[in-house]
Enzyme design. Structure first.
Site, PDB file in Angstrom:
ATOM      1  N   LYS A   1      73.360 -22.517 -42.736  1.00 52.40           N
ATOM      2  CA  LYS A   1      74.147 -23.552 -42.050  1.00 52.40           C
ATOM      3  C   LYS A   1      74.428 -23.108 -40.601  1.00 52.40           C
ATOM      4  O   LYS A   1      73.594 -22.441 -40.012  1.00 52.40           O
ATOM      5  CB  LYS A   1      75.410 -23.876 -42.846  1.00 52.40           C
ATOM      6  CG  LYS A   1      75.064 -24.213 -44.311  1.00 52.40           C
ATOM      7  CD  LYS A   1      76.197 -24.803 -45.080  1.00 52.40           C
ATOM      8  CE  LYS A   1      75.722 -25.103 -46.507  1.00 52.40           C
ATOM      9  NZ  LYS A   1      76.739 -25.755 -47.318  1.00 52.40           N
TER      10      LYS A   1
ATOM     11  N   HIS B   1      70.220 -32.856 -45.980  1.00 53.06           N
ATOM     12  CA  HIS B   1      71.345 -32.107 -46.560  1.00 53.06           C
ATOM     13  C   HIS B   1      72.600 -32.983 -46.546  1.00 53.06           C
ATOM     14  O   HIS B   1      72.786 -33.785 -45.622  1.00 53.06           O
ATOM     15  CB  HIS B   1      71.572 -30.817 -45.765  1.00 53.06           C
ATOM     16  CG  HIS B   1      72.541 -29.918 -46.452  1.00 53.06           C
ATOM     17  ND1 HIS B   1      73.903 -30.072 -46.336  1.00 53.06           N
ATOM     18  CD2 HIS B   1      72.347 -28.883 -47.315  1.00 53.06           C
ATOM     19  CE1 HIS B   1      74.506 -29.151 -47.092  1.00 53.06           C
ATOM     20  NE2 HIS B   1      73.582 -28.423 -47.686  1.00 53.06           N
TER      21      HIS B   1
ATOM     22  N   GLU C   1      71.996 -31.219 -55.043  1.00 52.43           N
ATOM     23  CA  GLU C   1      73.240 -30.585 -54.594  1.00 52.43           C
ATOM     24  C   GLU C   1      74.380 -31.591 -54.739  1.00 52.43           C
ATOM     25  O   GLU C   1      74.614 -32.402 -53.826  1.00 52.43           O
ATOM     26  CB  GLU C   1      73.127 -30.172 -53.121  1.00 52.43           C
ATOM     27  CG  GLU C   1      72.027 -29.173 -52.839  1.00 52.43           C
ATOM     28  CD  GLU C   1      72.311 -28.366 -51.568  1.00 52.43           C
ATOM     29  OE1 GLU C   1      72.344 -27.140 -51.669  1.00 52.43           O
ATOM     30  OE2 GLU C   1      72.536 -28.961 -50.503  1.00 52.43           O
TER      31      GLU C   1
ATOM     32  N   GLY D   1      77.103 -20.403 -48.836  1.00 57.85           N
ATOM     33  CA  GLY D   1      78.016 -19.289 -48.563  1.00 57.85           C
ATOM     34  C   GLY D   1      77.534 -17.931 -49.063  1.00 57.85           C
ATOM     35  O   GLY D   1      77.570 -16.939 -48.320  1.00 57.85           O
TER      36      GLY D   1
HETATM   37  P1  13P Z   1      77.457 -23.423 -50.992  1.00 54.88           P
HETATM   38  O1  13P Z   1      76.522 -22.493 -51.743  1.00 54.88           O
HETATM   39  O2  13P Z   1      78.240 -22.750 -49.940  1.00 54.88           O
HETATM   40  O3  13P Z   1      78.268 -24.236 -51.957  1.00 54.88           O
HETATM   41  O4  13P Z   1      76.504 -24.461 -50.221  1.00 54.88           O
HETATM   42  C1  13P Z   1      75.493 -25.096 -50.916  1.00 54.88           C
HETATM   43  C2  13P Z   1      74.610 -25.787 -49.948  1.00 54.88           C
HETATM   44  O5  13P Z   1      74.996 -26.748 -49.326  1.00 54.88           O
HETATM   45  C3  13P Z   1      73.266 -25.243 -49.748  1.00 54.88           C
HETATM   46  O6  13P Z   1      72.473 -26.101 -48.996  1.00 54.88           O
END
Ligand code: 13P
Length: 253
Positions: free
Chosen positions: A11, A97, A169, A237
């Site tokens: 990110k 995303h 997701e 994360g």
């Molecule tokens: P997290 O693993 O921080 O929940 O994020 C997931 C994500 O959006 C991966 O693209």
């Protein structure tokens, strides 16, 4: 046979020095003890792609971007093209995303254009889909996912659909610490696989890698990955720490 893919989505994290250090740490760990039978991918922010590529040179870790524009070049201020991504060594690109859909207002139509452009230019898009908490509460999960997937692949021949990866997701699980249960995730993945089979034929359905994303961490990766239709993880994360990322790459051990 679908080779599992463990992908880190960094990110908007990591100045160049931090990104390079993180990539090097992951690389060193995996060079020392390679992980067999799993593809590994990291997706740093745009400006860290070039230095991270250098840090990964000669390793089997793949590089991906977090977004791309559908046009090849021209007056699209602020955007980045497929050729620019390929030039810095990207082979994957995350498309649609939930943060781009919900914060930046990206639509299914945008996602469709991006997926088509990526495939046409030899990048593998990781097409993200997933429902909001309200949508799940209203029993709308599968309608939402079906709409997102049908529109993402709209107008694409089966051979092109076969060149994509899907990431499920659930938006309520992203960055919240609330992971979908392995059962919830498996049900959604099964649904997605059947849908891809309807859209592009049973072989493509069977061959498409479907990753789970949303609060994946070393503690839950193994159980999620044990599900029949979960072929990998898209990790936010927990991918920002080399030790925890490498533990997820080694989820079998
Ligand atoms: P997290 O693993 O921080 O929940 O994020 C997931 C994500 O959006 C991966 O693209």
């Amino acid at each position: 046979m679908r080779l599992p893919l463990i992908a880190g989505n960094w990110k908007m994290n990591g100045l160049r020095a931090e990104a390079t250090a993180l990539a090097s740490e992951i690389r060193t760990a995996l060079d020392r003890t390679p992980a067999e039978g799993v593809d590994v991918l990291i997706c740093p922010p745009f400006l860290a792609l070039a230095p991270v590529q250098e840090a990964l040179a000669g390793s089997s870790i793949r590089l991906g971007a977090q977004d791309v524009h559908w046009e090849a070049k021209g007056a699209y201020t602020g955007e980045v093209s497929t050729a620019m991504l390929r030039e810095v060594g990207c082979v994957f690109v995350i498309v649609g995303h939930s943060e781009r859909r919900h914060i930046m207002g990206e639509t299914n139509e945008h996602v469709n254009r991006k997926v088509k452009a990526a495939v046409a230019q030899g990048l593998t898009p990781i097409v993200c889909v997933g429902e909001l908490l309200e949508e799940r509460s209203m029993g709308d999960t599968y309608n939402v996912i079906e709409r997102q997937i049908r529109r993402a692949f709209d107008g694409m021949p089966a051979a092109d659909v076969a060149r994509t990866v899907i990431a499920y997701e659930p938006v309520w699980a992203i960055g919240t610490g609330k992971t979908a249960t392995p059962h919830q995730a498996q049900e959604a993945h099964r649904f997605i696989r059947k849908l891809v089979a309807k859209i592009a034929g049973p072989e493509v359905g069977e061959g498409t890698r479907i990753l789970y994303g949303g609060s994946v961490k070393p503690e839950n990766a193994k159980e999620l990955m044990a599900q029949a239709d979960i072929d990998g993880a898209l990790v936010g994360g927990a991918s920002l720490n080399a030790e925890s990322f490498v533990r997820m790459v080694r989820y079998r051990e």
